[in-house]
Design an enzyme around this catalytic site. Sequence first.
Site, mmCIF file in Angstrom:
data_model
loop_
_atom_site.group_PDB
_atom_site.id
_atom_site.type_symbol
_atom_site.label_atom_id
_atom_site.label_comp_id
_atom_site.label_asym_id
_atom_site.label_seq_id
_atom_site.Cartn_x
_atom_site.Cartn_y
_atom_site.Cartn_z
ATOM 1 N N GLU A 1 0.838 -1.222 0.000
ATOM 2 C CA GLU A 1 0.000 0.000 0.000
ATOM 3 C C GLU A 1 0.866 1.263 0.000
ATOM 4 O OE1 GLU A 1 -3.302 0.255 -0.141
ATOM 5 O OE2 GLU A 1 -3.979 -1.764 0.346
HETATM 6 C C1 LIG Z 1 2.450 -9.703 0.780
HETATM 7 C C2 LIG Z 1 2.222 -8.650 -0.237
HETATM 8 C C3 LIG Z 1 0.935 -8.349 -0.623
HETATM 9 C C4 LIG Z 1 0.714 -7.408 -1.630
HETATM 10 N N1 LIG Z 1 -0.567 -7.200 -2.092
HETATM 11 C C5 LIG Z 1 -0.744 -6.450 -3.205
HETATM 12 C C6 LIG Z 1 -2.028 -6.373 -3.826
HETATM 13 O O1 LIG Z 1 -3.005 -6.957 -3.349
HETATM 14 N N2 LIG Z 1 -2.163 -5.641 -4.964
HETATM 15 C C7 LIG Z 1 -1.109 -4.987 -5.515
HETATM 16 O O2 LIG Z 1 -1.293 -4.360 -6.542
HETATM 17 N N3 LIG Z 1 0.126 -5.041 -4.952
HETATM 18 C C8 LIG Z 1 0.331 -5.758 -3.826
HETATM 19 N N4 LIG Z 1 1.567 -5.840 -3.250
HETATM 20 C C9 LIG Z 1 2.673 -5.146 -3.879
HETATM 21 C C10 LIG Z 1 3.198 -3.984 -3.065
HETATM 22 O O3 LIG Z 1 2.283 -2.927 -3.092
HETATM 23 C C11 LIG Z 1 4.575 -3.631 -3.639
HETATM 24 O O4 LIG Z 1 5.453 -4.667 -3.256
HETATM 25 C C12 LIG Z 1 5.065 -2.288 -3.171
HETATM 26 O O5 LIG Z 1 4.288 -1.260 -3.732
HETATM 27 C C13 LIG Z 1 6.530 -2.044 -3.538
HETATM 28 O O6 LIG Z 1 6.793 -2.355 -4.884
HETATM 29 P P1 LIG Z 1 8.026 -3.313 -5.229
HETATM 30 O O7 LIG Z 1 7.895 -4.538 -4.434
HETATM 31 O O8 LIG Z 1 8.113 -3.436 -6.697
HETATM 32 O O9 LIG Z 1 9.294 -2.540 -4.675
HETATM 33 P P2 LIG Z 1 10.063 -1.336 -5.392
HETATM 34 O O10 LIG Z 1 9.104 -0.345 -5.929
HETATM 35 O O11 LIG Z 1 11.073 -1.919 -6.326
HETATM 36 O O12 LIG Z 1 10.817 -0.678 -4.158
HETATM 37 C C14 LIG Z 1 12.016 -1.229 -3.593
HETATM 38 C C15 LIG Z 1 12.567 -0.226 -2.571
HETATM 39 O O13 LIG Z 1 12.916 0.992 -3.241
HETATM 40 C C16 LIG Z 1 12.250 2.096 -2.659
HETATM 41 N N5 LIG Z 1 11.866 3.037 -3.707
HETATM 42 C C17 LIG Z 1 11.277 2.769 -4.877
HETATM 43 N N6 LIG Z 1 11.063 3.896 -5.568
HETATM 44 C C18 LIG Z 1 11.512 4.920 -4.805
HETATM 45 C C19 LIG Z 1 11.559 6.329 -4.960
HETATM 46 N N7 LIG Z 1 11.077 6.941 -6.034
HETATM 47 N N8 LIG Z 1 12.097 7.057 -3.965
HETATM 48 C C20 LIG Z 1 12.576 6.472 -2.834
HETATM 49 N N9 LIG Z 1 12.548 5.149 -2.643
HETATM 50 C C21 LIG Z 1 12.023 4.363 -3.605
HETATM 51 C C22 LIG Z 1 11.023 1.520 -1.972
HETATM 52 O O14 LIG Z 1 10.590 2.350 -0.901
HETATM 53 C C23 LIG Z 1 11.562 0.175 -1.497
HETATM 54 O O15 LIG Z 1 12.201 0.314 -0.261
HETATM 55 C C24 LIG Z 1 1.803 -6.728 -2.201
HETATM 56 C C25 LIG Z 1 3.108 -7.002 -1.760
HETATM 57 C C26 LIG Z 1 3.321 -7.951 -0.807
HETATM 58 C C27 LIG Z 1 4.733 -8.248 -0.379
#
Ligand SMILES: Cc1cc2nc3c(=O)[nH]c(=O)nc-3n(C[C@H](O)[C@H](O)[C@H](O)COP(=O)(O)OP(=O)(O)OC[C@H]3O[C@@H](n4cnc5c(N)ncnc54)[C@H](O)[C@@H]3O)c2cc1C
Length: 598
Positions: A441
């Site tokens: 989220e």
């Molecule tokens: C158990 C679980 C349930 C989930 N459920 C859903 C769901 O129901 N529906 C759905 O759509 N998604 C869902 N998600 C996905 C979740 O919302 C994403 O994992 C999350 O938004 C982060 O995206 P990412 O994993 O690609 O990490 P990334 O976006 O790759 O981020 C990796 C790290 O980099 C940092 N970062 C990235 N961009 C920036 C920036 N511009 N500035 C500073 N820091 C940055 C982030 O804060 C993080 O620490 C779920 C994830 C999990 C683990």
Amino acid sequence: MAGIVNRRDLEFQLFEVLDTESLTSRPRYAEHSRETFRAVLDTAEAMAGEKFAPHNRKADEHEPRFENGRVSMIPEVGEALKAFSAAGFIAAGHDFERGGMQLPVVMTQAGFSLFTGANVGTAAYPFLTIANANVIERFGTAAQHRKYLEPLLAGRFFGTMALTEPQAGSSLSDITTSATPNADGGYSISGNKIFISAGDHELSENIIHLVLAKIPGGPPGVKGISLFIVPKFRVNDDGTLGAKNDVTLTGLIHKMGYRGTTSTMLAFGEQGRCIGELVGEPHKGLGYMFHMMNEARIGVGMGAVMLGYRGYLVSLAYAQERPQGRAPTNKNPAAPQVPIIEHADVRRMLLAQKAYVEGGYALCLYCARLVDETRVGAGESAKRDAGLLLDLLTPVAKSWPSQWCLEANNLAIQIHGGYGYTREYPVEQFYRDNRLNPIHEGTHGIQALDLLGRKAVMDNGAAIKLFAAEVRKTIAEAQPDPVLASHCTELGAALGDLAATLQALGPVLATQPTLALANASVFLEAFGHSVLAWIWLRQALAAQRGLQQGIAVDAAFYRGKLAACRWFYRWELPKTRQWHELLRSLDDTTLTMPPECF
Ligand SMILES: Cc1cc2nc3c(=O)[nH]c(=O)nc-3n(C[C@H](O)[C@H](O)[C@H](O)COP(=O)(O)OP(=O)(O)OC[C@H]3O[C@@H](n4cnc5c(N)ncnc54)[C@H](O)[C@@H]3O)c2cc1C
């Protein structure tokens, strides 16, 4: 066994701090009373205890499996969810005409918190379904209400939110799932989503995915994102189920916690036959989804609180029973050992947990109450103010509990000593479950950027000014009380620090945003702690009122509130001074560290 929550605390928050009963004077809630509100909590508490809590551990140990193209899971999950739907909890906030209970949001959040506290993995299915139904109700057509909303509210269909893609997590502007218009007005959806919670299962007749996708030829970036209803099984106009839609489960994800909830990788349109229906207007999808996510974010914060709360209650019970060691002044080895709650360091860990979880609970319920004010507030300007404050506080309501109630879980393990590190005790699961909350989220880092880069400075800082005015009101009320006067001085100073930091960062945000935003997560912490100090002062005021009424049975409860407030002001609020200094110095250590030097 320790309970899900301290019910006395929940009622204190609802009726003594938030004056929830006064909502019954608004026409929408006129048929409710303190008694009907209490009855909802009674039912929720009983059902959470009987149907959700007992399989919390089992669901963690037997996560959903993907076998022969189907998802299977322990039967208790489906049984609990049937009971939940049958009791009308999915539609609890909706109109009587829709079969709902027409409850205020603060009451639906309070009721739902008991289910998350009992079993966060099972509660995730209705959590998503409720959020999904809210979006379709708000932005869908009458036909979509008939086809999708009604079965969602009845618990026949469950919902998801499908935003994330492998290459686009935090950066939703980079999603590539496409939605190509068809001659019949529908859309062909094509693309891959990852981490979709509750994305496949056999708990309901159908699954309604709310999918973010781009219509080819639309504007680039987030402005080109639209929202689509994509059912697992197509739904005919008369409401009957049609053929399976082209949505394929390509795999389940195996997680650290929240194991009862299926986490899925989904392929839409692998065979070119995935049909979706547009929600609202093209290219406005992200705004619609954020509508869902704002309430969902309060819900995520609340989930973090409840896991912290469970850990607090379990470790409190343990500390009262576990004999170990003697007072520093007692050198007699023949003297009986004392329960560990007698040791100051254990009380420190209990006080910290109490301050984090009861503070977080108060914050999330306050935000839910603000949602009610945006809907039924007295007049347009009251509604607008509530909306502005809610916008500002939402990143805090999501992030603060995700960080500090997780820390509470950490302390709950510590209180258990070696036993806390074993799987024989529940506290390690609470920690694993809670570790998700700073990630989904919108990660912690993304919430921080939203707070400092947008919310704190929007409309010339209008939301911050409103927040400061609210804090000053509380200070003015508490100042004459000698018990609270020093807190007022400290909170006033924290408010001054906040204003000075924003004054220093404001011009830099306009000219060098990369520098100004480099330490945004520190700003989130500093602002979050000030918000919580205010929230604690509000609780302390209510506790003083309670004490003045002189009801003896409640005296210990109220004194506990004052002690936790004092702890927060002594141990936590002073940290903000150092954070503000760092922010105002425009420290660029992180920016100037070249990636190759790590
Ligand atoms: C158990 C679980 C349930 C989930 N459920 C859903 C769901 O129901 N529906 C759905 O759509 N998604 C869902 N998600 C996905 C979740 O919302 C994403 O994992 C999350 O938004 C982060 O995206 P990412 O994993 O690609 O990490 P990334 O976006 O790759 O981020 C990796 C790290 O980099 C940092 N970062 C990235 N961009 C920036 C920036 N511009 N500035 C500073 N820091 C940055 C982030 O804060 C993080 O620490 C779920 C994830 C999990 C683990």
